[in-house]
Design a protein around this motif. Structure first.
Motif, PDB file in Angstrom:
ATOM      1  N   TRP A  31       0.690  -1.663   0.231  1.00  0.00           N
ATOM      2  CA  TRP A  31       0.243   0.027   0.039  1.00  0.00           C
ATOM      3  C   TRP A  31       0.876   0.875   0.033  1.00  0.00           C
ATOM      4  CZ3 TRP A  31      -0.563   4.114   2.824  1.00  0.00           C
ATOM      5  CH2 TRP A  31      -1.471   4.967   3.035  1.00  0.00           C
ATOM      6  N   ALA A  32       2.395   1.530   0.988  1.00  0.00           N
ATOM      7  CA  ALA A  32       2.727   2.593   0.586  1.00  0.00           C
ATOM      8  C   ALA A  32       3.255   2.663  -0.540  1.00  0.00           C
ATOM      9  CB  ALA A  32       3.468   1.803   2.503  1.00  0.00           C
ATOM     10  N   LEU A  36       1.871   5.748  -2.464  1.00  0.00           N
ATOM     11  CA  LEU A  36       3.553   7.296  -3.201  1.00  0.00           C
ATOM     12  C   LEU A  36       3.185   7.534  -4.754  1.00  0.00           C
ATOM     13  CD1 LEU A  36       6.911   6.972  -0.743  1.00  0.00           C
ATOM     14  CD2 LEU A  36       4.651   8.514  -0.871  1.00  0.00           C
ATOM     15  N   ASP A  37       2.965   5.897  -5.646  1.00  0.00           N
ATOM     16  CA  ASP A  37       2.963   6.450  -6.481  1.00  0.00           C
ATOM     17  C   ASP A  37       2.204   7.192  -6.439  1.00  0.00           C
ATOM     18  OD1 ASP A  37       5.222   4.741  -7.107  1.00  0.00           O
ATOM     19  OD2 ASP A  37       4.066   2.877  -7.268  1.00  0.00           O
ATOM     20  N   GLN A  38       0.841   7.607  -7.051  1.00  0.00           N
ATOM     21  CA  GLN A  38      -0.264   7.553  -6.904  1.00  0.00           C
ATOM     22  C   GLN A  38      -0.443   9.261  -6.283  1.00  0.00           C
ATOM     23  OE1 GLN A  38      -3.656   5.949  -4.358  1.00  0.00           O
ATOM     24  NE2 GLN A  38      -3.649   4.696  -5.351  1.00  0.00           N
ATOM     25  N   TYR A  94       4.748  12.858   3.288  1.00  0.00           N
ATOM     26  CA  TYR A  94       4.759  12.492   3.256  1.00  0.00           C
ATOM     27  C   TYR A  94       4.245  10.516   2.031  1.00  0.00           C
ATOM     28  CZ  TYR A  94       9.829  13.719   3.353  1.00  0.00           C
ATOM     29  OH  TYR A  94      11.020  14.075   3.281  1.00  0.00           O
ATOM     30  N   SER A  95       3.326  10.296   3.595  1.00  0.00           N
ATOM     31  CA  SER A  95       2.034   9.868   3.237  1.00  0.00           C
ATOM     32  C   SER A  95       0.429   9.915   2.207  1.00  0.00           C
ATOM     33  CB  SER A  95       1.500   8.402   3.847  1.00  0.00           C
ATOM     34  OG  SER A  95       1.177   9.219   5.431  1.00  0.00           O
ATOM     35  N   HIS A  96       0.281  11.008   2.813  1.00  0.00           N
ATOM     36  CA  HIS A  96      -1.176  12.288   2.225  1.00  0.00           C
ATOM     37  C   HIS A  96      -1.657  11.254   2.577  1.00  0.00           C
ATOM     38  CE1 HIS A  96      -0.005  15.518  -0.810  1.00  0.00           C
ATOM     39  NE2 HIS A  96       0.866  15.249   0.303  1.00  0.00           N
ATOM     40  N   PRO A 139      -4.458  16.777  -2.027  1.00  0.00           N
ATOM     41  CA  PRO A 139      -5.672  17.092  -2.846  1.00  0.00           C
ATOM     42  C   PRO A 139      -6.873  16.549  -2.235  1.00  0.00           C
ATOM     43  CG  PRO A 139      -4.114  15.290  -3.816  1.00  0.00           C
ATOM     44  CD  PRO A 139      -3.053  15.911  -2.493  1.00  0.00           C
ATOM     45  N   GLU A 140      -6.799  15.678  -1.597  1.00  0.00           N
ATOM     46  CA  GLU A 140      -8.194  15.086  -1.718  1.00  0.00           C
ATOM     47  C   GLU A 140      -9.097  16.134  -0.854  1.00  0.00           C
ATOM     48  OE1 GLU A 140      -5.738  13.641  -1.052  1.00  0.00           O
ATOM     49  OE2 GLU A 140      -5.572  11.310  -1.224  1.00  0.00           O
TER      50      GLU A 140
END
Length: 408
Positions: A31-32, A36-38, A94-96, A139-140
């Motif tokens: 998931w992590a 980060l890719d997203q 870093y994880s948002h 951004p969410e």
């Protein structure tokens, strides 16, 4: 039903660490990396996220290693909390995600044990605003600080719940410690009272033997002396035997009275043994002379209060693991207490109410307390108390026998 003795402070610490470990579960799954890719973050962002998370855990373990005591000064704890805050915000950055808020909840549970109440409240509010600033970059949440504050406030409620629950636990722990200290004081005072009562009873018996039996035996001996001159020779022989028996009995009574009057000092061993029992987080080592006694009950009480104040101050403020109390007679009329701990020392020493109270008590009897600021490690002071005893009545020779083993 069996009862389990649980160290609640240790349980609180371990539960917080368990929650911390649970918040790190995303780092051992895919998931992590997918997160980060997203977010189009570079590859090293995962490393920084992991390092920030690990830094929080290390700081948590260090700051809570002696939870409930003050082994580290406030400045050290504030620096540690600052680094924990930064690492928490870095995880969120870093994880948002809300992982940073979960770490804040973990820290809020131990916060009442690390810093004073109002500082804890300010810290929580500041931490919440900082989290809102981090959340506003998501951004969410449309990059809105208002929405970030709203999101942070949700987690703030859980942090406040954990903080208040831990604060109540801290207050209860302090209340139990106050109760333990009062019970120790009560047991020590009871021991002194028992010794005083024992001595008073021995003196009463000695006076009764001397005034009543001694008086009557003296009168009997005098009457027999007169009777020996008034009777015929055959009766005089028996009168003389009775007179000799009366004199021997009078001598025995005087010897018993002398022995009863001889042991007229208050034995302090049991009183100090009661005083040092169960001091949390501190090992108190006491070394006393073979015959540790004081004849004046008021001086015994002063010495007991001074030792209690030293133990309390060491447990609360010194950050020490060990305290050594060495009692010794400088001479027949002067008792000395040398106290030393292995705490943080006297770098910023300022006399408080406890030390002032000790000086006031000792000054009443011509005593003194001296702080040794030159000691290389820990904190040391010396208490001297004149005993005010007449040397020939103090029975001091036995006080200077080879020292006995100290008690712990």
């Amino acid at each position: 039903m069996p009862r389990f003795n649980i160290d609640h402070i240790r349980l609180l610490r371990l539960t917080g660490f368990f929650a911390y470990l649970c918040s790190g579960m995303p780092l051992i799954t895919s998931w992590a990396a997918e997160r980060l890719d997203q977010l189009n973050r570079p590859n090293f962002a995962l490393l920084l996220w992991t390092l920030s998370y690990l830094l929080f855990g290390v700081l948590y373990l260090l700051l809570t290693s002696n939870l409930g005591t003050t082994r580290r000064n406030l400045g050290t704890r504030l620096v540690g909390l600052t680094l924990m805050t930064i690492s928490t915000l870095a995880v969120g950055w870093y994880s948002h995600s809300g992982l940073s808020a979960i770490l804040m909840v973990v820290a809020s549970v131990v916060l009442p044990w690390l810093v004073p109440f109002w500082l804890s409240v300010v810290w929580l509010l500041t931490w919440n605003l900082a989290l809102a600033a981090v959340f506003s970059t998501f951004p969410e949440l449309n990059y809105s600080f208002i929405w970030g504050l709203f999101q942070a406030s949700i987690y703030m409620g859980f942090a406040a719940l954990g903080f208040v629950a831990s604060l109540v636990a801290r207050q209860q722990a302090d209340a139990r410690e106050d109760q333990r200290r009062l019970n120790s004081e009560l047991r020590a005072t009871r021991a002194l009272l028992a010794e005083s009562t024992r001595i008073a009873e021995r003196m009463r018996i000695a006076r009764d033997l001397h005034d009543l039996i001694g008086h009557h035996l003296t009168a009997l001996s005098l009457n027999l002396e007169v009777a020996s001159h008034l009777t015929n020779p055959q009766a005089a022989e028996h009168v003389l035997k009775a007179q000799a028996t009366a004199k021997h009995l009078l001598s025995d009574v005087r010897e018993v009275v002398s022995e009863l009057r001889q042991d007229d000092a208050i034995d302090l061993t049991q009183a100090f043994r009661s005083l040092i029992e169960g001091v949390p987080g501190l090992h108190v080592h006491v070394e006393t002379p073979p015959r540790f006694s004081v004849e004046d009950p008021r001086r015994a009480q002063v010495l007991l209060r001074c030792a209690q104040e030293i133990i309390t101050n060491t447990a609360k403020h010194a950050g020490a693991r060990n305290l050594w109390l060495h009692f010794d007679y400088v001479n027949a009329n002067l008792l000395e207490l040398a106290a030393r701990d292995d705490g943080r020392g006297a770098t910023n020493f300022r006399p408080g109410n406890g030390l002032s109270g000790m000086r006031e008590r000792l000054a009443e009897f011509g005593g003194s307390v001296t702080v040794d600021l030159e000691v290389s490690q820990g904190f040391a002071l010396t208490v001297r108390l004149p005993l005010g005893e007449v040397p020939e009545l103090a029975h001091t020779p036995s006080r200077f026998e080879p020292p006995a083993l100290g008690m712990r």
